[in-house]
Design a protein around this motif. Structure first.
Motif, mmCIF file in Angstrom:
data_model
loop_
_atom_site.group_PDB
_atom_site.id
_atom_site.type_symbol
_atom_site.label_atom_id
_atom_site.label_comp_id
_atom_site.label_asym_id
_atom_site.label_seq_id
_atom_site.Cartn_x
_atom_site.Cartn_y
_atom_site.Cartn_z
ATOM 1 N N GLU A 30 0.816 -1.215 0.000
ATOM 2 C CA GLU A 30 0.000 0.000 0.000
ATOM 3 C C GLU A 30 0.849 1.263 0.000
ATOM 4 N N ARG A 31 2.153 1.118 0.086
ATOM 5 C CA ARG A 31 3.052 2.275 0.076
ATOM 6 C C ARG A 31 4.383 1.870 -0.523
ATOM 7 N N PRO A 32 5.173 2.841 -1.000
ATOM 8 C CA PRO A 32 6.515 2.513 -1.492
ATOM 9 C C PRO A 32 7.375 1.927 -0.377
ATOM 10 N N LEU A 33 8.332 1.097 -0.755
ATOM 11 C CA LEU A 33 9.160 0.387 0.217
ATOM 12 C C LEU A 33 10.630 0.756 0.049
ATOM 13 N N THR A 34 11.371 0.728 1.157
ATOM 14 C CA THR A 34 12.800 0.994 1.109
ATOM 15 C C THR A 34 13.544 -0.266 0.686
ATOM 16 N N LEU A 35 14.811 -0.102 0.343
ATOM 17 C CA LEU A 35 15.649 -1.253 -0.010
ATOM 18 C C LEU A 35 15.704 -2.243 1.155
ATOM 19 N N TYR A 50 19.621 -4.459 -5.148
ATOM 20 C CA TYR A 50 19.848 -3.058 -5.527
ATOM 21 C C TYR A 50 20.044 -2.926 -7.035
ATOM 22 N N MET A 51 20.846 -3.810 -7.611
ATOM 23 C CA MET A 51 21.092 -3.749 -9.049
ATOM 24 C C MET A 51 19.814 -4.046 -9.836
ATOM 25 N N LEU A 52 19.017 -4.987 -9.356
ATOM 26 C CA LEU A 52 17.755 -5.296 -10.017
ATOM 27 C C LEU A 52 16.823 -4.089 -9.969
ATOM 28 N N LEU A 53 16.764 -3.438 -8.825
ATOM 29 C CA LEU A 53 15.930 -2.243 -8.699
ATOM 30 C C LEU A 53 16.391 -1.138 -9.652
ATOM 31 N N GLN A 54 17.698 -0.939 -9.757
ATOM 32 C CA GLN A 54 18.205 0.111 -10.653
ATOM 33 C C GLN A 54 17.838 -0.178 -12.098
ATOM 34 N N THR A 55 17.901 -1.446 -12.481
ATOM 35 C CA THR A 55 17.526 -1.829 -13.846
ATOM 36 C C THR A 55 16.050 -1.540 -14.097
ATOM 37 N N LEU A 56 15.201 -1.896 -13.146
ATOM 38 C CA LEU A 56 13.760 -1.686 -13.305
ATOM 39 C C LEU A 56 13.397 -0.204 -13.258
ATOM 40 N N VAL A 57 14.111 0.569 -12.465
ATOM 41 C CA VAL A 57 13.901 2.027 -12.447
ATOM 42 C C VAL A 57 14.235 2.613 -13.813
ATOM 43 N N ALA A 58 15.357 2.190 -14.386
ATOM 44 C CA ALA A 58 15.784 2.707 -15.686
ATOM 45 C C ALA A 58 14.783 2.361 -16.796
ATOM 46 N N ARG A 59 14.096 1.213 -16.637
ATOM 47 C CA ARG A 59 13.131 0.781 -17.653
ATOM 48 C C ARG A 59 11.712 1.270 -17.371
ATOM 49 N N GLY A 60 11.509 1.954 -16.265
ATOM 50 C CA GLY A 60 10.199 2.503 -15.953
ATOM 51 C C GLY A 60 9.237 1.570 -15.255
ATOM 52 N N TRP A 61 9.706 0.359 -14.887
ATOM 53 C CA TRP A 61 8.840 -0.592 -14.187
ATOM 54 C C TRP A 61 8.753 -0.284 -12.694
ATOM 55 N N GLU A 63 9.498 2.978 -9.765
ATOM 56 C CA GLU A 63 9.780 4.399 -9.557
ATOM 57 C C GLU A 63 10.515 4.592 -8.240
ATOM 58 N N LEU A 64 11.565 5.399 -8.271
ATOM 59 C CA LEU A 64 12.376 5.708 -7.085
ATOM 60 C C LEU A 64 12.052 7.105 -6.601
ATOM 61 N N ASP A 65 11.787 7.233 -5.302
ATOM 62 C CA ASP A 65 11.675 8.543 -4.666
ATOM 63 C C ASP A 65 13.016 8.821 -3.995
ATOM 64 N N PRO A 66 13.884 9.635 -4.632
ATOM 65 C CA PRO A 66 15.238 9.812 -4.104
ATOM 66 C C PRO A 66 15.286 10.523 -2.753
ATOM 67 N N THR A 67 14.264 11.331 -2.444
ATOM 68 C CA THR A 67 14.280 12.046 -1.161
ATOM 69 C C THR A 67 13.990 11.102 0.006
ATOM 70 N N ARG A 68 13.188 10.086 -0.237
ATOM 71 C CA ARG A 68 12.846 9.126 0.823
ATOM 72 C C ARG A 68 13.584 7.799 0.681
ATOM 73 N N GLY A 69 14.162 7.579 -0.495
ATOM 74 C CA GLY A 69 14.847 6.305 -0.727
ATOM 75 C C GLY A 69 13.897 5.140 -0.819
ATOM 76 N N THR A 70 12.702 5.382 -1.374
ATOM 77 C CA THR A 70 11.692 4.326 -1.467
ATOM 78 C C THR A 70 11.405 3.971 -2.927
ATOM 79 N N TYR A 71 10.905 2.753 -3.111
ATOM 80 C CA TYR A 71 10.604 2.242 -4.447
ATOM 81 C C TYR A 71 9.126 1.863 -4.526
ATOM 82 N N GLY A 72 8.508 2.221 -5.635
ATOM 83 C CA GLY A 72 7.112 1.871 -5.878
ATOM 84 C C GLY A 72 6.931 1.374 -7.298
#
Length: 260
Positions: A30-35, A50-61, A63-72
């Protein structure tokens, strides 16, 4: 499908399994999650995660919130989900009938599909009442706690129901039927009636009715109608059930004509 942290299926590609599991965890949250939270949930090596997340962020699957360090979950996942619905012939046929049912009873109508022990909501048409149920396509709920899930379980025998459901039936509200014997008795009644119903088993203040769509075997889809209990009197209940039964018959006949 393997759950988070469970062993990969035989012959499965580990990276693909991990990608799918990661996306499923993010979509279910229900909310973005941290690493750290994702690492705790999935138990993958933190560097690989971490590397998998970076790949998915780059492909748009993702989204990273850099201020909170969370992924959705990212917009690409939405596009794929929309494509699934756009190409599903059942959704295309059902949506027109659902609109007719909504106009007839002016309550929110849903199409749901059984997926494992859950139901997933594929389409909805909302009531025009000020107080109404908001349709949420893509929502996943335990089958035992919803009227479409109960309608689909009632189309199966007790042994198949037990094979589908988890050992422990989790309550979503104090009214959720979680005793297995009581659930089987409830399903037997629904099987005889030809439709299912529930009162506040997953959402306080709401009642819901559902009819399975038996255009194929095993039955996987159901149409449901959610009604705030404040306006659910016996006459309105009769109207809702009648409209659902007629609509389900229409959808089933149309799909059978199309060879589904």
């Amino acid at each position: 499908m393997t759950g988070p942290g469970s062993p990969a299926r035989p012959n499965a590609v580990k990276s693909a399994d991990r990608t799918v599991e990661l996306l499923e965890v993010l979509s279910a949250s229900e909310r973005p999650l941290t690493l750290t939270e994702l690492h705790r949930e999935l138990s993958y090596p933190k560097s690989s995660l971490y590397m998998l997340l970076q790949t998915l962020v780059a492909r748009g699957w993702v989204e990273l919130d850099p201020t909170r360090g969370t992924y959705g979950i990212g917009v690409r996942a939405l596009l794929v989900g929309t494509s699934y619905l756009d190409h599903d012939p059942v959704v295309r046929v059902a949506i027109r009938v659902m609109e007719q049912v909504r106009r007839e009873i002016d309550e929110t109508v849903h199409l749901a599909r059984l997926d494992g022990s859950d139901v997933v909501y594929l389409a909805g048409r909302e009531s025009e009442h000020h107080l109404r149920v908001v349709s949420r396509v893509g929502r996943r709920l335990p089958a035992h706690a919803t009227s479409p899930g109960k309608a689909l379980l009632a189309a199966r025998g007790p042994q198949e129901v037990d094979a589908i459901l988890p050992t422990r039936l989790a309550p979503l509200t104090p009214n959720t039927v979680v005793d297995r014997a009581a659930l089987h008795a409830q399903l037997a009644g629904f099987r005889a009636a030809g439709y299912a119903q529930e009162r506040e088993e997953n959402t306080p203040g709401l009642g819901c009715f559902a009819v399975a769509l038996p255009y194929r075997t095993p039955v996987l889809d159901a149409m449901s109608c959610s009604v705030p209990l404040g306006r659910l009197d016996p006459e309105h209940e009769r109207q809702v059930v009648t409209a659902l039964l007629h609509g389900a018959h229409t959808i089933t006949e149309l799909l059978r004509q199309f060879g589904r």
